[in-house]
Scaffold this active site. Structure first.
Site, PDB file in Angstrom:
ATOM      1  N   GLN A 267    -101.391  -0.922  82.108  1.00 59.33           N
ATOM      2  CA  GLN A 267    -101.685  -1.977  83.030  1.00 59.33           C
ATOM      3  C   GLN A 267    -103.029  -1.395  84.113  1.00 59.33           C
ATOM      4  O   GLN A 267    -103.767  -2.073  84.622  1.00 59.33           O
ATOM      5  CB  GLN A 267    -100.579  -2.318  83.907  1.00 59.33           C
ATOM      6  CG  GLN A 267     -99.731  -3.344  82.839  1.00 59.33           C
ATOM      7  CD  GLN A 267    -100.428  -4.267  82.154  1.00 59.33           C
ATOM      8  OE1 GLN A 267    -101.069  -5.058  82.448  1.00 59.33           O
ATOM      9  NE2 GLN A 267    -100.203  -4.236  80.775  1.00 59.33           N
ATOM     10  N   HIS A 270    -106.597  -1.430  83.580  1.00 65.19           N
ATOM     11  CA  HIS A 270    -107.614  -2.739  83.345  1.00 65.19           C
ATOM     12  C   HIS A 270    -108.700  -2.607  84.441  1.00 65.19           C
ATOM     13  O   HIS A 270    -109.580  -3.232  84.106  1.00 65.19           O
ATOM     14  CB  HIS A 270    -106.709  -3.957  83.778  1.00 65.19           C
ATOM     15  CG  HIS A 270    -105.913  -4.604  82.756  1.00 65.19           C
ATOM     16  ND1 HIS A 270    -106.641  -5.526  81.766  1.00 65.19           N
ATOM     17  CD2 HIS A 270    -104.560  -4.399  82.239  1.00 65.19           C
ATOM     18  CE1 HIS A 270    -105.605  -5.706  80.613  1.00 65.19           C
ATOM     19  NE2 HIS A 270    -104.472  -5.300  81.123  1.00 65.19           N
ATOM     20  N   GLU A 333     -97.626 -10.275  87.932  1.00 62.83           N
ATOM     21  CA  GLU A 333     -97.765 -10.629  86.576  1.00 62.83           C
ATOM     22  C   GLU A 333     -97.128 -10.255  85.441  1.00 62.83           C
ATOM     23  O   GLU A 333     -96.753 -11.032  84.502  1.00 62.83           O
ATOM     24  CB  GLU A 333     -99.367 -10.262  86.338  1.00 62.83           C
ATOM     25  CG  GLU A 333     -99.990 -10.578  85.068  1.00 62.83           C
ATOM     26  CD  GLU A 333    -101.332  -9.907  85.051  1.00 62.83           C
ATOM     27  OE1 GLU A 333    -102.038 -10.551  83.935  1.00 62.83           O
ATOM     28  OE2 GLU A 333    -101.461  -8.906  85.281  1.00 62.83           O
ATOM     29  N   HIS A 334     -96.641  -9.063  85.083  1.00 60.51           N
ATOM     30  CA  HIS A 334     -95.804  -8.348  84.163  1.00 60.51           C
ATOM     31  C   HIS A 334     -94.655  -7.766  84.732  1.00 60.51           C
ATOM     32  O   HIS A 334     -94.852  -6.909  85.654  1.00 60.51           O
ATOM     33  CB  HIS A 334     -96.675  -7.559  83.425  1.00 60.51           C
ATOM     34  CG  HIS A 334     -97.901  -7.796  82.872  1.00 60.51           C
ATOM     35  ND1 HIS A 334     -97.977  -8.898  81.762  1.00 60.51           N
ATOM     36  CD2 HIS A 334     -99.382  -7.856  83.142  1.00 60.51           C
ATOM     37  CE1 HIS A 334     -99.220  -8.847  81.221  1.00 60.51           C
ATOM     38  NE2 HIS A 334     -99.825  -8.188  82.223  1.00 60.51           N
ATOM     39  N   ASP A 367     -99.972  -8.455  75.831  1.00 51.74           N
ATOM     40  CA  ASP A 367    -101.537  -8.702  76.091  1.00 51.74           C
ATOM     41  C   ASP A 367    -102.329  -9.099  74.663  1.00 51.74           C
ATOM     42  O   ASP A 367    -103.324  -9.605  74.888  1.00 51.74           O
ATOM     43  CB  ASP A 367    -102.035  -7.338  76.646  1.00 51.74           C
ATOM     44  CG  ASP A 367    -101.717  -7.224  78.078  1.00 51.74           C
ATOM     45  OD1 ASP A 367    -101.112  -8.133  78.719  1.00 51.74           O
ATOM     46  OD2 ASP A 367    -101.748  -6.168  78.476  1.00 51.74           O
ATOM     47  N   HIS A 426     -97.853 -55.949  98.326  1.00 53.82           N
ATOM     48  CA  HIS A 426     -97.168 -55.403  97.304  1.00 53.82           C
ATOM     49  C   HIS A 426     -96.115 -56.378  96.992  1.00 53.82           C
ATOM     50  O   HIS A 426     -95.921 -56.585  95.574  1.00 53.82           O
ATOM     51  CB  HIS A 426     -96.292 -54.185  97.692  1.00 53.82           C
ATOM     52  CG  HIS A 426     -97.366 -53.042  97.669  1.00 53.82           C
ATOM     53  ND1 HIS A 426     -98.412 -52.802  98.575  1.00 53.82           N
ATOM     54  CD2 HIS A 426     -97.323 -51.829  97.016  1.00 53.82           C
ATOM     55  CE1 HIS A 426     -98.851 -51.611  98.280  1.00 53.82           C
ATOM     56  NE2 HIS A 426     -98.144 -50.940  97.392  1.00 53.82           N
TER      57      HIS A 426
END
Length: 812
Positions: A267, A270, A333-334, A367, A426
Site C-alpha cells: 500500500q 502507491h 480504505e483497506h 486491488d 396540497h
C-alpha cells in the site's frame, strides 16, 4: 503523551495503552491528508470560464504537454494494442472476468422490482436507472493504473451507462499510457481524454467546447484531484473521496511478520502520501515486522520503504477488541485482519472501505484480481461512504399511483397534515380527486405475491378423462404416447409392495426422514444416505433447488429447449431466466456457450437436462464438467431419463451420471426420479444427490412429509425389483429404435434420442396429431417456440408400437 520508540526502525511506534485522549486525537488527525483547495479553486474557475483554451493552457503548464489533440485517436488505440504485451492483456482479461462477475451480481439485485401496496388502492415503487454519461479519472503518475480502468469501466458497462469518458494525464509527448488505452477498450470506454489533474475534473464537471458535461465523476487521485472533486461536487455528482492509499493491518502474535510487512509495503508503494498502520496486541510483532521490512529484497521494498518512514506506523494496543476500535476510528480504505478469529472480527467491522480476512488474503488481491472494486473511500470517509459499485453508475426513480377508489382515504390524511403545515394547495389538490370513486378501496391481492410478474404457466397435459370426453374413446383404450412413462404393464415389485402396505400405517406420519429409502437409493447410486434428498417427484425438487440457489433479481441459466419447469420455478422465485437457445435443434449448446452466458449474468444456477427433454440427446460428462468447473454457481443436472440412455448404450447408469463429478465439483447437483424409468409417475417419488457440502442445507430445507408412506413402500418395491426395471427399460429403448426407423422411412426428420421417446418433424404436425388423436393415440405437440412443427412420441411395449405404426400407415 505517547510512548517513546522501543528501538529505531522504519515504522513510527506508538503505545496506545500509554497515550492520553488528546494525543490520540492529534495522532488520528495527522493521518488525514491536506488538500490544496485554494489553489485548485483557481484552476477550476479558469477551466469553467475559459473552456478549451484554458484547458489546453493548464495541460501545457501543469502536465508539461505540448499543444495537441485532447482526445486519444484511433491510431493511438491501435498502436497501444501492438505495444502492450500479450501477457498483460491476458491478465487484464482474467481480472475483468472476476470484476464482471462480482458487479453483475450487484446489478442483478438492483434489477429486482418491488411494488409496495401501502394502503388499499395505493402503490409505490422505485426503478433503478443508469446514468447517461460518466467521467472516470485514472491516475498515471508513478505508473499508469491500468486496473483502475477496469474497476470503473466494467461496472459502468454492466449498469448500462450510455457513455463513459476516461480522463488520464498524458506523457511528455502527449500520449496516454498504452496499457490504459487497451484497458479502456476492454472495459468498453468510449473515449479517452488526454488530460490530468484538477483541470481534467473541471472540464468533465462543466464541459468545454470539446468535452461534454458528465453526470458523475469517479476515480481516484492525489490531493489536487480530490480537492477539485470536492469543489465541483455542488454541480456534478462524485463517487467517493478516493485519495492517497491507506491500509491498516490488525494482527496478533500468530501473524506472519513478513506477510504483514509486504501488505504495508504494497500500500505504501502507491505514492509518498500513502498511509500504512500496523495495529497489534503483540509488542514483539512490531520489532519482527520492522526487521522483515529491513530484510526485504530492495527491488521489492524500494517503492514503499521511504513512504513507510514518513507515514508508516506501528501501534500497540491492549487487546484485539481495542485494536478493532482503533481501526474503526481510522476508518481506513483497506483493513487487513491477520489474527485469530478473523472471520468473527470481520462481522463486527462497520467503518472500512474493504476488509481482507485472514493472513492468506493479501490486500493487493482486492486491488487487482478477486473482482472486488479497489476504488474505496479514504481519509476517514469510510465512516459514511461506500466503495465504487454498480450503484455508483445509476440512481433510483420513485413512482407512486393512487387509484380512483383510494383518493378519499388519501385526501383525509393529506388534508390534516397539510393543514398542520400551512399548505392549503396540497390539501386542495388531493381533495379534488376524492369523492368520485364508485366503490370502496380494496387491497390488490396480486401485489401481495412475490414475484409480481406472473410466470408463464407450465403446460399440463390433459387427463385421460379429458381426452376420452373429447375423442369418445374410453380412457382405458387410450395410448398416452405424449407422456414419458415406462411402457407395458406395471412392474410386479411395486404392485406387491402396495398390496402389502398395512392399513394401520395410514394413521401415522411414518418416517419423516425417509431413512430406509435414502439408504437403498444411496447404495444404488454409491453415495452416503445423507446426500440423498427425497421429494415429491422431480417437480418439488426443482422448486427446492431453485429456491435455495436463487431469489429476487438473481439469474438462472436455462439451455433451451428443455423442461419448462426450470424457467417457471425460477420466475416464481423472483429470479431472472437467461435462456441459451440451440443454434440447431440437433446440436447441443457447447460448454463455452453455457459458461459465457452464466458468467455474463453472474448466474446463481445453471440447469442441464441430460438426456434432454424434448430433444432426447445426452450431454457427455466432460461437457458438464467443463461448465461446472469454471463457474461460481450451482449446476443442476436433471437425469430423470438417464436409465434409458444407459440401456441405449448398454452401460451402467453410474458411468453416465454426474454424481461422479461431485467429489471434485461440489456445486453439481443431480436430479433423479422413479417416474420415468420405474413407471411410478403417480407415486411422486423423486430424489436429488448433492455433495457433502450441500447435504445439511438441502436436508434442512426439504419438506418433511412430501412423500407418503404408501409411495415410499411402492418405491422400495420397485428398487428391489431393479432387474425387471432394467429389462423394461431395454425393451422401451428397442421400441423407440423401431419407432424411429419407421418414422425416418417416411422421410421425416428425427432428433437423435437416447431417451424413451422420439421427437420428429412430419410434413403437417397439426394434421398428423389430430389424426392420431382420433384413433386414441395422444402425442406431444408443440405449438410455438423452437419446437413448433415437431411432435414427440414416447415408446412403450411392442403392442403399443404396433398400434402407432398401424396408425401411421393408415395416415398415408
Amino acid at each position: 503523551m505517547s510512548a517513546p520508540a522501543i528501538s529505531p526502525g522504519i515504522l513510527r511506534r506508538l503505545d496506545w495503552r500509554r497515550t492520553d485522549a488528546e494525543a490520540r486525537s492529534r495522532w488520528l488527525r495527522s493521518l488525514r491528508p491536506a488538500e490544496p483547495l485554494a489553489a485548485v479553486a483557481g484552476i477550476v474557475d479558469a477551466v469553467r470560464d475559459g473552456g478549451d483554451r484554458a484547458l489546453l493552457a493548464h495541460r501545457e503548464r501543469l502536465d508539461r504537454v505540448p499543444p495537441g489533440e485532447l482526445w486519444a485517436s484511433e491510431d493511438e488505440f491501435e498502436s497501444a494494442a501492438r505495444e502492450v504485451p500479450a501477457s498483460l492483456v491476458e491478465a487484464l482479461e482474467r481480472a475483468a472476468g472476476a470484476i464482471r462477475r462480482y458487479h453483475t451480481e450487484q446489478h442483478n439485485a438492483l434489477r429486482a422490482r418491488r411494488v409496495v401496496q401501502t394502503a388499499p388502492g395505493v402503490v409505490v415503487w422505485r426503478r433503478w436507472v443508469a446514468l447517461r454519461r460518466v467521467g472516470g479519472y485514472v491516475p498515471a503518475g508513478r505508473a499508469p493504473l491500468v486496473s483502475t480502468v477496469l474497476m470503473i469501466g466494467i461496472p459502468a458497462a454492466i449498469a448500462g451507462v450510455d457513455e463513459l469518458i476516461i480522463a488520464s494525464p498524458p506523457d511528455a509527448l502527449g500520449r496516454v499510457a498504452p496499457g490504459i488505452l487497451v484497458a479502456a477498450r476492454l472495459a468498453g470506454a468510449g473515449r479517452v481524454l488526454k488530460v490530468g489533474g484538477a483541470h481534467a475534473i473541471a472540464a468533465l464537471a462543466y464541459g468545454t467546447e470539446s468535452v461534454p458535461v458528465v453526470d458523475r465523476i469517479v476515480g481516484p487521485g492525489g490531493p489536487w484531484v480530490n480537492a477539485a472533486k470536492r469543489l465541483v461536487a455542488a454541480d456534478v455528482a462524485i463517487d467517493v473521496p478516493a485519495g492517497p492509499s491507506e491500509c491498516v493491518v490488525l494482527a496478533d502474535g500468530d501473524a506472519d511478520p513478513r506477510l504483514v510487512a509486504l501488505d504495508l509495503l504494497a500500500q505504501a508503494e502507491h505514492g509518498p502520501d500513502s498511509v500504512a498502520v500496523l495495529v497489534t496486541d503483540a509488542p514483539d510483532l512490531v520489532a519482527a515486522v520492522d526487521d522483515a521490512l529491513q530484510r526485504e529484497d530492495p527491488t521489492i521494498a524500494a517503492g514503499g520503504t521511504e513512504t513507510l518512514r514518513r507515514n508508516g506506523h506501528a501501534v500497540v494496543v491492549g487487546s484485539l477488541a481495542e485494536g478493532l476500535a482503533l481501526a474503526e476510528a481510522i476508518a481506513p480504505e483497506h483493513l487487513s485482519l491477520q489474527c485469530r478469529e478473523a472471520e468473527a472480527l470481520a462481522e463486527q467491522v462497520r467503518c472500512a472501505g474493504s476488509v481482507s480476512i485472514g493472513g492468506s488474503t493479501p490486500v493487493a488481491a482486492g486491488d487487482y484480481a478477486v473482482g472486488a472494486n479497489h476504488l474505496l473511500p479514504t481519509g476517514g470517509a469510510a465512516r459514511a461512504w461506500s466503495g465504487l459499485g454498480i450503484e455508483t453508475f445509476g440512481r433510483w426513480v420513485q413512482f407512486q399511483q393512487v387509484r380512483p377508489e383510494a383518493a378519499s382515504p388519501v385526501a383525509a390524511v393529506v388534508g390534516m397534515l397539510a393543514d398542520a403545515e400551512g399548505m392549503p394547495a396540497h390539501a386542495a389538490s388531493v381533495a379534488a380527486r376524492a369523492g368520485s370513486e364508485a366503490s370502496a378501496p380494496k387491497w390488490d391481492a396480486a401485489l401481495m405475491l412475490r414475484p409480481l410478474e406472473a410466470p408463464a404457466p407450465y403446460p399440463v397435459e390433459e387427463s385421460d378423462e379429458d381426452v376420452a370426453a373429447d375423442t369418445g374413446i374410453p380412457a382405458g383404450e387410450l395410448l398416452r404416447a405424449d407422456l414419458n412413462l415406462l411402457g407395458g404393464p406395471i412392474l410386479e415389485g411395486p404392485a406387491r409392495a402396495l398390496a402389502a402396505y398395512p392399513a394401520s400405517e395410514l394413521r401415522t406420519y411414518g418416517d419423516m426422514t425417509y431413512r430406509e429409502l435414502r439408504r437403498v437409493l444411496g447404495e444404488r447410486v454409491g453415495v452416503a444416505p445423507g446426500r440423498v434428498i427425497i421429494g415429491a417427484g422431480a417437480d418439488e425438487l426443482i422448486r427446492l433447488i431453485t429456491r435455495l440457489a436463487a431469489g429476487d433479481g438473481d439469474a438462472v441459466v436455462v439451455p433451451t429447449p428443455t423442461f419448462g419447469m426450470f424457467s417457471v420455478e425460477a420466475e416464481l422465485a423472483g429470479a431472472r431466466v437467461v435462456t441459451v437457445p440451440r443454434r440447431d435443434l440437433a446440436v447441443r449448446q457447447t460448454p463455452e456457450e453455457l459458461r459465457d452466458a452464466a458468467a455474463a449474468c453472474a448466474a446463481r444456477l445453471v440447469w442441464i437436462c441430460t438426456p434432454n427433454n424434448p430433444t432426447g440427446d445426452l450431454y457427455p460428462l466432460d461437457e458438464v464438467r467443463q461448465v461446472a468447473a469454471s463457474l461460481p454457481a450451482l449446476v443442476a443436472v436433471d437425469e430423470v431419463y438417464l436409465e434409458f440412455a444407459a440401456a441405449d448404450a448398454g452401460v451402467p447408469a453410474s458411468s453416465l451420471s454426474a454424481v461422479a463429478l461431485q467429489a471434485q465439483l461440489p456445486n453439481v447437483i443431480v436430479l433423479r426420479s422413479l417416474s420415468k424409468a420405474y413407471g411410478l409417475a403417480n407415486a411422486r417419488v423423486g430424489y436429488a444427490i448433492v455433495s457433502d457440502e450441500l447435504a445439511s442445507r438441502f436436508d434442512a430445507a426439504r419438506l418433511p412429509l412430501a412423500v407418503s408412506g404408501p409411495a415410499i413402500a411402492v418405491a422400495l418395491g420397485a428398487l428391489a425389483d431393479a432387474d425387471a426395471a432394467r429389462e423394461r427399460q431395454a425393451m422401451v429403448v428397442a421400441e423407440r429404435r423401431r419407432l424411429t426407423a419407421a418414422i425416418e422411412a417416411r422421410g421425416w426428420s428425427c432428433l437423435p434420442s437416447v431417451a424413451n421417446f422420439v421427437t420428429f418433424r412430419p410434413d403437417d404436425a397439426g394434421r398428423l396429431s389430430g389424426f392420431l388423436r382420433g384413433r386414441g393415440i395422444v402425442v406431444r405437440t408443440y405449438a410455438d417456440g423452437p419446437m413448433a412443427g415437431w411432435l414427440r412420441i414416447s415408446a412403450g411395449d411392442a403392442v403399443e408400437t404396433d398400434r402407432i405404426l398401424d396408425a401411421l400407415e393408415a395416415h398415408r
